[in-house]
Structure formats: structure tokens, C-alpha cells
Motif scaffolding. Structure first.
Motif, PDB file in Angstrom:
ATOM      1  N   LEU A  36       3.028  -6.770  -0.195  1.00  0.00           N
ATOM      2  CA  LEU A  36       2.973  -7.748   0.896  1.00  0.00           C
ATOM      3  C   LEU A  36       3.874  -8.946   0.621  1.00  0.00           C
ATOM      4  O   LEU A  36       4.505  -9.485   1.543  1.00  0.00           O
ATOM      5  CB  LEU A  36       1.527  -8.211   1.112  1.00  0.00           C
ATOM      6  CG  LEU A  36       0.544  -7.126   1.591  1.00  0.00           C
ATOM      7  CD1 LEU A  36      -0.859  -7.698   1.727  1.00  0.00           C
ATOM      8  CD2 LEU A  36       1.007  -6.531   2.917  1.00  0.00           C
ATOM      9  N   VAL A  65       6.288  -1.861   8.616  1.00  0.00           N
ATOM     10  CA  VAL A  65       5.777  -0.490   8.508  1.00  0.00           C
ATOM     11  C   VAL A  65       5.769  -0.028   7.048  1.00  0.00           C
ATOM     12  O   VAL A  65       4.818   0.611   6.581  1.00  0.00           O
ATOM     13  CB  VAL A  65       6.617   0.473   9.375  1.00  0.00           C
ATOM     14  CG1 VAL A  65       6.214   1.930   9.118  1.00  0.00           C
ATOM     15  CG2 VAL A  65       6.457   0.142  10.851  1.00  0.00           C
ATOM     16  N   ILE A  68       2.802  -1.350   5.137  1.00  0.00           N
ATOM     17  CA  ILE A  68       1.565  -0.629   5.455  1.00  0.00           C
ATOM     18  C   ILE A  68       1.506   0.693   4.704  1.00  0.00           C
ATOM     19  O   ILE A  68       0.494   1.044   4.082  1.00  0.00           O
ATOM     20  CB  ILE A  68       1.460  -0.389   6.976  1.00  0.00           C
ATOM     21  CG1 ILE A  68       1.297  -1.732   7.716  1.00  0.00           C
ATOM     22  CG2 ILE A  68       0.283   0.535   7.296  1.00  0.00           C
ATOM     23  CD1 ILE A  68       1.301  -1.606   9.219  1.00  0.00           C
ATOM     24  N   CYS A  71       0.912   0.179   0.962  1.00  0.00           N
ATOM     25  CA  CYS A  71      -0.482  -0.168   0.666  1.00  0.00           C
ATOM     26  C   CYS A  71      -1.383   1.055   0.764  1.00  0.00           C
ATOM     27  O   CYS A  71      -2.292   1.241  -0.064  1.00  0.00           O
ATOM     28  CB  CYS A  71      -0.962  -1.263   1.621  1.00  0.00           C
ATOM     29  SG  CYS A  71      -0.168  -2.872   1.364  1.00  0.00           S
ATOM     30  N   ILE A  72      -1.147   1.905   1.758  1.00  0.00           N
ATOM     31  CA  ILE A  72      -1.932   3.134   1.907  1.00  0.00           C
ATOM     32  C   ILE A  72      -1.730   4.040   0.700  1.00  0.00           C
ATOM     33  O   ILE A  72      -2.683   4.622   0.153  1.00  0.00           O
ATOM     34  CB  ILE A  72      -1.540   3.880   3.199  1.00  0.00           C
ATOM     35  CG1 ILE A  72      -1.993   3.070   4.437  1.00  0.00           C
ATOM     36  CG2 ILE A  72      -2.157   5.276   3.240  1.00  0.00           C
ATOM     37  CD1 ILE A  72      -1.507   3.657   5.745  1.00  0.00           C
TER      38      ILE A  72
END
Length: 356
Positions: A36, A65, A68, A71-72
């Protein structure tokens, strides 16, 4: 000038220490915060650049994107393999490498001047006719299918299954020995009167195969050999179905059925009895000496030991050994679909297709 060089050395050293640190000791919160932070920095940096809005907007959207997805990935892999040190460290190495993705995006767009992709303006959108939309309908559908395939392939269950299997592999030593039985070689020798050897090109739907297909952009991602047309003697390099160690193993057609649209293509290649015997003898030698699946070779295109191979590498090596190879390519670069696509002299004869 010396101060500048010195500062760069300090920064590079600090970066290396950071990467080694997160690889060895990083946890999910640390990776998420890092992703982030980098994304925020890149977004702020992009807003200050002297670039057209039509270039900035896609860049900012891409960073968002990526953050995200990163992080996933971290949430589903970091700490999920505590019982397997090798796989856990490998997942951290990949997660650490992902930190650099936003920088790679910027380099690709700015350094290489690839600023020709952008979101259309409202005025440009208004000029798109219904006829154009109708003509591009199939393209749009294929794009959506491609996106859905990527989403399904990179689902947490697929990634976890793939990473959980990594500890069973070795790219440096033989770990599979004697998985082919005497009964298998008896069946193989009984086929010597059959003047063909059979190439089995399959779309199995395994998690690893699906991930490989994202990079190869090919539907079929596994190659095997069979000495008989009924496929009772299929053999190749594979993961061993968690029954045998990854390496040289016999295969069954039923094992190819891992998804609803799995399919198998069978081709025959003319060989002499002597050529077929050469391949059988070589497989028997590998079975006795030992083997391992060349997982690392999928990236590096090289093998550290002779009997460490991946499926298409194995098939090509066997054909070359018996002097029935019909295209010239480094074994480490051969893909399963090459056996079909590079058959310029029409050496193969299509036999049949199996759909499940």
C-alpha cells in the motif's frame, strides 16, 4: 559525483537489506503495508508527472489494482505453509519480488515511451457507433472470457494448491526412482510390433497447468508418450499425483480429467521396432537411475542433471534419441503444442480426441 555514487550505494544496500528482511521474516501485515505504501507513493508520483491525463489515469488505476492483487496474494500465501520451510520461503521471495511490480509498470510506460494506451475521452466515446460495437462484440466477449479465466486461475485455492505442492519437487537431485513397474515394461515391450509411437497432448485442468497456460497462452499444456493406441502405456514427467514423487511416472487417461472441459489429443508417429526399443530402454534406464520434474527449468530452460526434465522436454528428448524428431528446437524451449504446431513435414497422423 563521488557523493552521488556513495548515496546510491547506501540506498541499494538498504534496499537489499529490506528485501532480505521481508523474505526471511515478513508477515502479512508487513507485506500489505509495504504494498500500500509503494502504491500510494507511485500514485502521488504519477499525479506530479508532466503527463497527459489520458496516460495518468490508466497508470493510477493500474497501481490501485496491483495493490489489491498483491494484498490478496500475501493474505493467501504468507504464513500458509509454516510446516514447510522451503515453500514458505519461496512464497516470501515471490511476495518480495511483487513489491517491484509498480516500478516495472512505470518503466514500461515512461522509459520505453509506451504511452499509446489510454482511456478514451468522453468525446471519443461518443464517436463510437453501434455498428462498431456490433463488429467488436466477439472481441469484447473473448476479452471478458480471458479476464474470467485469469480470475479463476489465480483464485486462492489454485494458488494454495500449487504452492503446497512445491516442497515435493527438486530441480537439483533425483527424487523419483522405480515408479515404473516390471508390469509396465512388459506392456511396453508387447507393443513392439505396433509400427507407431503415440503423442498424447492434453488439457488436464490441474492448478499448475492452468497457471502455466496464463503464460503460454495455450490451451494444451501437457505432453506424454504412449507405446500403444489404447493408452495403456502412457508415460511422462509429472507431479506424481501425490502418490509418486514428481518425475518420470506412468499416467492414466482418467487422471487427465481435472475439469469439465478437459480434453486429450492423440497423434501417431511412425517408428521402426528398433527405434521404439531405444525409447523403451532409455525410459527403463531413467526409471532405474532416478528422475525429478524440472520445475525450475520451466523458467530457466535448462536442466542441472540429465534426468531432470519437464513433460515436453522429456517427449522431445525421447524422439530425438530415437532419431524420429521432426523439428529442431532446444529441448528446454519445447512446449507441448510445439509437437503439433511445428509438424511442418506432416509426420504426425491424428488418431482421435478424448473429451470428458
Amino acid at each position: 559525483m563521488k557523493d552521488l555514487i556513495s548515496d546510491r550505494k547506501v540506498i541499494n544496500t538498504a534496499l537489499w537489506i529490506f528485501f532480505i528482511g521481508v523474505t526471511l521474516f515478513g508477515n502479512v501485515p508487513l507485506f500489505v503495508i509495504t504494498y500500500l505504501t509503494v502504491a500510494t507513493f507511485m500514485i502521488l508520483r504519477t499525479t506530479q508527472m508532466q503527463l497527459a491525463k489520458k496516460v495518468k489515469v490508466p497508470m493510477i488505476f493500474t497501481y490501485f489494482v496491483l495493490a489489491i492483487l498483491q494484498c490478496i496474494f500475501a493474505a493467501n500465501t504468507i504464513g500458509a505453509f509454516n510446516n514447510d520451510v522451503f515453500t514458505e520461503i519461496l512464497s516470501r521471495v515471490v511476495a518480495a519480488a511483487f513489491i517491484l511490480l509498480p516500478l516495472a509498470v512505470e518503466r514500461n510506460i515512461i522509459i520505453r515511451k509506451r504511452t499509446d494506451f489510454y482511456l478514451p475521452s468522453v468525446k471519443e466515446m461518443a464517436t463510437i457507433s453501434f455498428e462498431q460495437l456490433r463488429n467488436n462484440k466477439s472481441t469484447i466477449k473473448e476479452s471478458l472470457k480471458g479476464f474470467n479465466k485469469v480470475r479463476r486461475t489465480l483464485a486462492s485455492d489454485n494458488l494454495k494448491e500449487t504452492f503446497e505442492d512445491l516442497h515435493r519437487h527438486s530441480s537439483t537431485r533425483y527424487i523419483n526412482n522405480g515408479s515404473l513397474t516390471d508390469e509396465y515394461f512388459e506392456l511396453a515391450n508387447q507393443t513392439l510390433a505396433d509400427p507407431y509411437i503415440y503423442l498424447v497432448i492434453s488439457n488436464t485442468g490441474s492448478s499448475a497447468s492452468e497457471i502455466i497456460s496464463l503464460f503460454t497462452q495455450k490451451q494444451y499444456n501437457h505432453a506424454s508418450l504412449s507405446f500403444d493406441a489404447d493408452l495403456k502405456t502412457i508415460v511422462s514427467y509429472n507431479g506424481g499425483e501425490k502418490v509418486y514423487p514428481p518425475g518420470l511416472n506412468a499416467e492414466m487417461v482418467e487422471a487427465f480429467h481435472k475439469k469439465d472441459d478437459a480434453s486429450v489429443l492423440i497423434y501417431q508417429l511412425a517408428v521402426t521396432r528398433a527405434q521404439k526399443q531405444i525409447i523403451i530402454d532409455k525410459i527403463k534406464e531413467i526409471n532405474s537411475t532416478g528422475s525429478a520434474y524440472n520445475l525450475l527449468g520451466l523458467v530457466t530452460k535448462h536442466s542441472l542433471r540429465p534426468n531432470i526434465m519437464f513433460c515436453s522436454q522429456f517427449v522431445y528428448q525421447m524422439l530425438k534419441l530415437a532419431h524420429v524428431d521432426y523439428f529442431d528446437k532446444p529441448a528446454g524451449d519445447v512446449r507441448p503444442t510445439d509437437f503439433i504446431e511445428l509438424d511442418y513435414y506432416k509426420k504426425l497422423e491424428f488418431c482421435y480426441e478424448i473429451k470428458f
